[in-house]
Design an enzyme around this catalytic site. Structure first.
Site, PDB file in Angstrom:
ATOM      1  N   ASP A  76       0.795  -1.224   0.000  1.00  0.00           N
ATOM      2  CA  ASP A  76       0.000   0.000   0.000  1.00  0.00           C
ATOM      3  C   ASP A  76       0.831   1.280   0.000  1.00  0.00           C
ATOM      4  OD1 ASP A  76       0.985  -0.138   2.549  1.00  0.00           O
ATOM      5  OD2 ASP A  76      -0.938   0.017   3.574  1.00  0.00           O
ATOM      6  N   ARG A 267      -4.709   4.094   6.594  1.00  0.00           N
ATOM      7  CA  ARG A 267      -5.070   3.797   5.213  1.00  0.00           C
ATOM      8  C   ARG A 267      -6.010   4.869   4.673  1.00  0.00           C
ATOM      9  NH1 ARG A 267      -4.514  -1.400   3.305  1.00  0.00           N
ATOM     10  NH2 ARG A 267      -5.301  -0.394   1.418  1.00  0.00           N
ATOM     11  N   TYR A 276       1.467  -3.473  11.302  1.00  0.00           N
ATOM     12  CA  TYR A 276       2.517  -4.488  11.181  1.00  0.00           C
ATOM     13  C   TYR A 276       2.951  -4.824  12.608  1.00  0.00           C
ATOM     14  CZ  TYR A 276       2.919  -3.534   6.172  1.00  0.00           C
ATOM     15  OH  TYR A 276       2.663  -3.405   4.832  1.00  0.00           O
ATOM     16  N   PRO A 359       8.178  -5.801   4.391  1.00  0.00           N
ATOM     17  CA  PRO A 359       7.373  -4.687   3.882  1.00  0.00           C
ATOM     18  C   PRO A 359       7.516  -3.394   4.665  1.00  0.00           C
ATOM     19  CG  PRO A 359       5.991  -6.133   5.181  1.00  0.00           C
ATOM     20  CD  PRO A 359       7.370  -6.757   5.158  1.00  0.00           C
TER      21      PRO A 359
END
Length: 643
Positions: A76, A267, A276, A359
């Site tokens: 993302d 987001r 995470y 990530p």
């Protein structure tokens, strides 16, 4: 722009009904032959397809074993450099409208008064001022895919994927000529349930494997991802939740005393958030799948790290667990290094097929797309006869080196986040000082923004001999845009935005102090040579009968506005007659914006001498040469095009 208020849903948030999303896609027959076969509809594959879709004379086929487009994305984070690339593809405004903008990052560590609790210890600007005209943003990978699919469908080649196809093998005809369809590919045609219903074959001039970390294309080349696992399990989840954590809409890095670390990424849409979460250490050889973790385990771990705050999860939109590991292929094509003088690459790999990492640096999707942007214009140049096939060797050389740098950075950053927070009051305490995590984050800002990439000197990247003429445009780095004003209509704009993803090279001519409408000026002399000399690269590499700027696009930037400039006396190269009707192009000339710092000052351009800045089709500075260096410009392009 807010959405997901009443639950997460996929697709375009601007559409109330997503009726098209559930319709089965038509199953089209594959052609017998193609110029380029792309395997995989991930970020790398779609970037490459979008680039090649700009050329109507190039046949491209892109396949994927999934039954349709991605609906829920894993990646993302979109770096500033990637946003610059999206602008070149024409959909950056759509991303800016939907995405969450990462403006500041906060840091949390154990509260000295009570180490069972976390407390905010820092708050920094996410991206330094002036690094890019675009922000660092967060947007569902599936939406990025949709934007690319639109570019592909609407491009001159009108390209769309063939789904339900699984790559099986590729064989290269050793006797084929440079432009023959030398790659013979076997595919499985799949039913909706994944069973094989037919075997298909297709011949291609080139094959590109963008099929992920378990790449079958990579395996068919006998290549392997090499590296070590950090034996650390992490979880990731996208959630709609209610919480008293005050920084829920900031990017936040949290290090607890005993419960591990966590990274919060807000987001798009105002409500969704990604976490995470550090989980358990893994034993040597242990896989995270053996722990049989559930989303409830991730939620519980997040709440332990967040203490004293509470995360009340209302809906989990997506979650996964993974192991941190950094792995890299030795090369990104099918030609061993000791055979490059007698073979040309036929098969390439890009993205996760050739490099994998954690990530948390937000670079996986970004670097994968940059792989494809690097390769796309080179394939187009070779297929259109502008460059020699040997140009394709540069892809593996350039991108493998960049991936190695990413692996090294990711290993250090992941290690910092996986260490416990050291207790400053306990001399025997081990771990990392959370303040060092914050300092490392700030130091690494250019890297995480994607702007630190620098290609080594080669036929495509010149030496630093004339770097002093434009000190702020480092050779080998991306062309750093700056504001200018267009002469013809006084439109303020970013100079870098004229460089679209159309496969063309750019030459930006920055003037000296002389009037550009004076026939004796340095700008006038170089423009005259570029349209009259038999050795001009503009004439040498353009297709027969095409416009003067079809292969190399020349733009000029003057030092300041002069309302008395005589357009009729300007060099013809800067007012070219184009197209079937011979209409004039008035968009080649700019002057430096007058308020505050202008482009000459911002990019360290020598006002006395001016210069020519050559920029590659993937927006990287290839060379800087004097305005009087016509022969040097010609020689550079002979080396770059290989003829």
């Amino acid at each position: 722009m807010q959405f997901h208020l009443n639950g997460f849903r996929t697709g375009d948030p601007g559409k109330a009904n997503q009726t098209d999303a559930d319709r089965p896609l038509p199953d089209r027959e594959l052609p017998a032959e193609t110029d380029v076969l792309i395997v995989g509809c991930g970020p790398a594959g779609l970037t490459l397809a979008a680039q090649l879709a700009q050329f109507a004379d190039i046949k491209t086929v892109i396949i994927d074993q999934k039954p349709g487009p991605l609906r829920v994305g894993q990646a993302d984070g979109i770096a500033c450099r990637t946003m610059e690339m999206f602008e070149a593809f024409g959909f950056v405004d759509r991303v800016l409208r939907e995405a969450y903008w990462v403006n500041e990052t906060t840091f949390w560590k154990p509260d000295p008064a009570d180490r069972t609790r976390i407390a905010r210890t820092g708050r920094v600007q996410d991206t330094e001022d002036g690094l890019s005209e675009f922000p660092h943003v967060i947007l569902n990978q599936a939406r990025v895919h949709e934007f690319y699919l639109d570019v592909m469908r609407d491009g001159p080649a009108a390209l769309s994927p063939h789904y339900n196809r699984r790559f099986v093998s590729v064989e290269i005809d050793p006797n084929a000529g440079p432009l023959d369809h030398a790659a013979h590919v076997t595919l499985d045609r799949l039913a909706a349930d994944g069973t094989v219903v037919a075997t298909e074959t297709i011949k291609a001039r080139y094959v590109v494997g963008c099929d992920g970390a378990r790449s079958q294309v990579r395996r068919s080349l006998g290549l392997e991802l090499k590296g070590d696992s950090a034996n650390q399990a992490w979880g990731v989840m996208d959630v709609l939740a209610v919480t008293d954590f005050p920084d829920i809409r900031f990017k936040a890095l949290m290090q607890s005393a005993r419960e591990g670390s966590m990274v919060l990424i807000p987001r798009e849409g105002g409500y969704l958030a990604r976490f995470y979460i550090e989980l358990d250490k893994l034993a040597a050889g242990e896989r995270v799948s053996a722990k049989q973790l559930a989303s409830s385990d991730l939620i519980a771990a997040a709440n332990r790290i967040l203490s004293p705050y509470v995360l009340d999860v209302k809906e989990v939109a997506w979650w996964s667990v993974y192991e941190i590991g950094q792995r890299l292929c030795d090369r990104f094509d099918d030609v061993p290094d000791d055979q490059r003088d007698r073979r040309i690459p036929r098969v390439f790999i890009a993205g996760d097929a050739c490099h994998t990492h954690s990530p948390k640096a937000g670079q996986g999707m970004n670097v994968s797309m940059q792989d494809a942007f690097n390769l796309g214009w080179k394939l187009a140049s070779v297929l259109r006869g502008q460059s020699q096939p040997a140009l394709l060797n540069s892809y593996s050389t350039e991108r493998q080196a960049i991936a190695a740098e990413l692996i090294a950075f990711d290993r250090e950053w992941a290690a910092l986040l996986s260490q416990p927070a050291r207790d400053p009051n306990d001399p025997n305490s081990t771990g990392v000082d959370p303040a060092e995590t914050q300092r490392y984050f700030v130091r690494s800002g250019r890297y995480t923004a994607g702007t630190a990439t620098r290609y080594a000197p080669s036929a495509l990247t010149g030496t630093t001999k004339y770097q002093g003429l434009a000190t702020g445009l480092a050779i080998g780095t991306r062309f750093h845009s700056a504001p200018v004003v267009r002469v013809a209509d006084a439109k303020p704009m970013q100079l870098g935005h004229v460089g679209k993803a159309d496969g063309r090279w750019r030459i930006y001519l920055f003037s000296d102090k002389s009037r550009p409408d004076d026939p004796s000026s340095a700008i006038a002399r170089i423009c005259d040579l570029l349209v009259t000399s038999n050795s001009s690269p503009l004439l040498r590499y353009r297709p027969e009968g095409a416009d003067i700027d079809s292969a190399i696009d020349v733009r000029a930037v003057f030092q300041h506005q002069d309302e008395e400039l005589d357009l009729e006396q300007m060099p013809t190269l800067l007012l070219p007659a184009k197209g079937r009707l011979g209409l004039r192009d008035y968009e080649k000339m700019f002057y430096a914006a007058g308020s505050g710092k202008d482009i000459f000052e911002m990019r360290g351009i020598d006002r006395a001498s001016g210069c020519a800045v050559i920029v590659r089709p993937d927006q990287y500075v290839a060379n800087i040469l004097p305005l009087g260096g016509f022969d040097a410009i010609t020689d550079f392009f002979v080396g770059a095009f290989g003829k």
